[in-house]
Design a protein around this motif. Structure first.
Motif, PDB file in Angstrom:
ATOM      1  N   VAL A   1      81.448  23.389  39.982  1.00 47.92           N
ATOM      2  CA  VAL A   1      82.291  22.182  40.050  1.00 47.92           C
ATOM      3  C   VAL A   1      82.329  21.613  41.465  1.00 47.92           C
ATOM      4  O   VAL A   1      82.877  20.538  41.695  1.00 47.92           O
ATOM      5  N   ASP A   2      81.761  22.358  42.422  1.00 52.08           N
ATOM      6  CA  ASP A   2      81.678  21.895  43.809  1.00 52.08           C
ATOM      7  C   ASP A   2      80.216  21.646  44.174  1.00 52.08           C
ATOM      8  O   ASP A   2      79.316  22.140  43.486  1.00 52.08           O
ATOM      9  N   PRO A   3      79.977  20.939  45.277  1.00 56.68           N
ATOM     10  CA  PRO A   3      78.584  20.780  45.726  1.00 56.68           C
ATOM     11  C   PRO A   3      77.955  22.159  45.953  1.00 56.68           C
ATOM     12  O   PRO A   3      78.650  23.106  46.341  1.00 56.68           O
ATOM     13  N   LEU A   4      76.652  22.270  45.712  1.00 56.85           N
ATOM     14  CA  LEU A   4      75.998  23.575  45.729  1.00 56.85           C
ATOM     15  C   LEU A   4      76.037  24.249  47.100  1.00 56.85           C
ATOM     16  O   LEU A   4      75.982  25.469  47.186  1.00 56.85           O
ATOM     17  N   ASP A   5      76.161  23.451  48.157  1.00 55.91           N
ATOM     18  CA  ASP A   5      76.174  24.033  49.507  1.00 55.91           C
ATOM     19  C   ASP A   5      77.596  24.216  50.049  1.00 55.91           C
ATOM     20  O   ASP A   5      77.778  24.575  51.193  1.00 55.91           O
ATOM     21  N   SER A   6      78.590  23.985  49.213  1.00 53.95           N
ATOM     22  CA  SER A   6      79.974  24.078  49.683  1.00 53.95           C
ATOM     23  C   SER A   6      80.397  25.527  49.890  1.00 53.95           C
ATOM     24  O   SER A   6      80.151  26.382  49.041  1.00 53.95           O
ATOM     25  N   LYS A   7      81.020  25.809  51.002  1.00 56.04           N
ATOM     26  CA  LYS A   7      81.573  27.146  51.246  1.00 56.04           C
ATOM     27  C   LYS A   7      83.082  27.132  51.002  1.00 56.04           C
ATOM     28  O   LYS A   7      83.675  28.148  50.627  1.00 56.04           O
ATOM     29  N   GLU A   8      83.715  25.989  51.217  1.00 52.82           N
ATOM     30  CA  GLU A   8      85.177  25.902  51.054  1.00 52.82           C
ATOM     31  C   GLU A   8      85.584  25.802  49.585  1.00 52.82           C
ATOM     32  O   GLU A   8      86.701  26.108  49.228  1.00 52.82           O
TER      33      GLU A   8
END
Ligand SMILES: N[C@@H](CC(=O)c1ccccc1NC=O)C(=O)O
Ligand SMILES: [Zn+2]
Ligand SMILES: [Zn+2]
Length: 206
Positions: A148-155
């Protein structure tokens, strides 16, 4: 209840996985010839491969594990909504939908075109969707992409915002052939006591 429509990704050695994650493997521990009676298989996989649910423990070390999750989240009426063409799904994209009284919403982003490879870019959910969906009484959000988040998101802002509102997450649905509208959903996780996620067999019926 009508005929069940499978909206799950087949699991085989070719199923795409998160970069660097455990490859899916099925092999026979014993063949019928070896055991003298039966074929016995084993599977190795990440809990986030194919069509799966995230337990809150996936992104919150204090969060619930799979076995603690309320099964009713994953079975019942669900509204399939077409949000294709959006980079990031926001409340205004759902304004024309009749969400009230639907505890489960499945978003058809159509942003994972080639299911034979892990996507490079996917539509994601804006964190403001969480309070909006909560207000409408939604308890489960499903998407046709691995996150549900961008694939590179860490947060992981959408994961956390949804969790903050008690909205659970179902990922990797196959909604290509599904008309928007109201269905019955069944997507039960395995009873993994410590699980951070679980594969599901997700089905819809009219
Ligand atoms: N949060 C992602 C999954 C995820 O981030 C992930 C899954 C498998 C292996 C690695 C992952 N992220 C690593 O940085 C999800 O939406 O489930
Ligand atoms: Zn996941
Ligand atoms: Zn996730």
């Amino acid at each position: 209840m009508g005929k069940l429509i499978d909206v799950s990704m087949p699991l085989s050695s070719t199923v795409p996985i998160w970069p660097g994650d455990t490859l899916f493997a099925y092999e026979l521990t014993w063949t019928k010839e070896e055991s003298g009676s039966v074929n016995v298989g084993q599977i190795t996989m990440s809990t986030h491969t194919g069509t799966h649910i995230d337990a809150p423990f996936h992104f919150d070390s204090q969060g619930e594990r799979v076995l603690e999750l309320d099964l009713d989240l994953y079975a019942g009426t669900a509204l399939v909504v077409d949000v294709s063409g959006r980079d990031c799904v926001r409340p205004e994209d759902l304004e024309s939908e009749r969400l009230d009284g639907t505890q489960r919403v499945l978003l058809k982003t159509n942003s994972w075109k080639d299911r034979s490879v892990f996507p490079v870019r996917i539509a994601c959910l804006h964190e403001s969707l969480a309070p909006y969906l909560f207000e409408k009484g939604v308890r489960l959000i499903g998407v046709d992409v691995p996150s549900v988040d961008p694939l590179d998101s860490k947060e992981l802002p959408a994961h956390h915002a949804l969790h903050g509102k008690g909205i659970h997450i179902l990922e990797g649905l196959v909604l290509d052939d599904i008309e928007p509208g109201k269905y019955h959903l069944m997507a039960l996780p395995l009873p993994l006591k410590e699980g951070d996620g679980s594969p599901v067999r997700a089905v819809l019926s009219r």
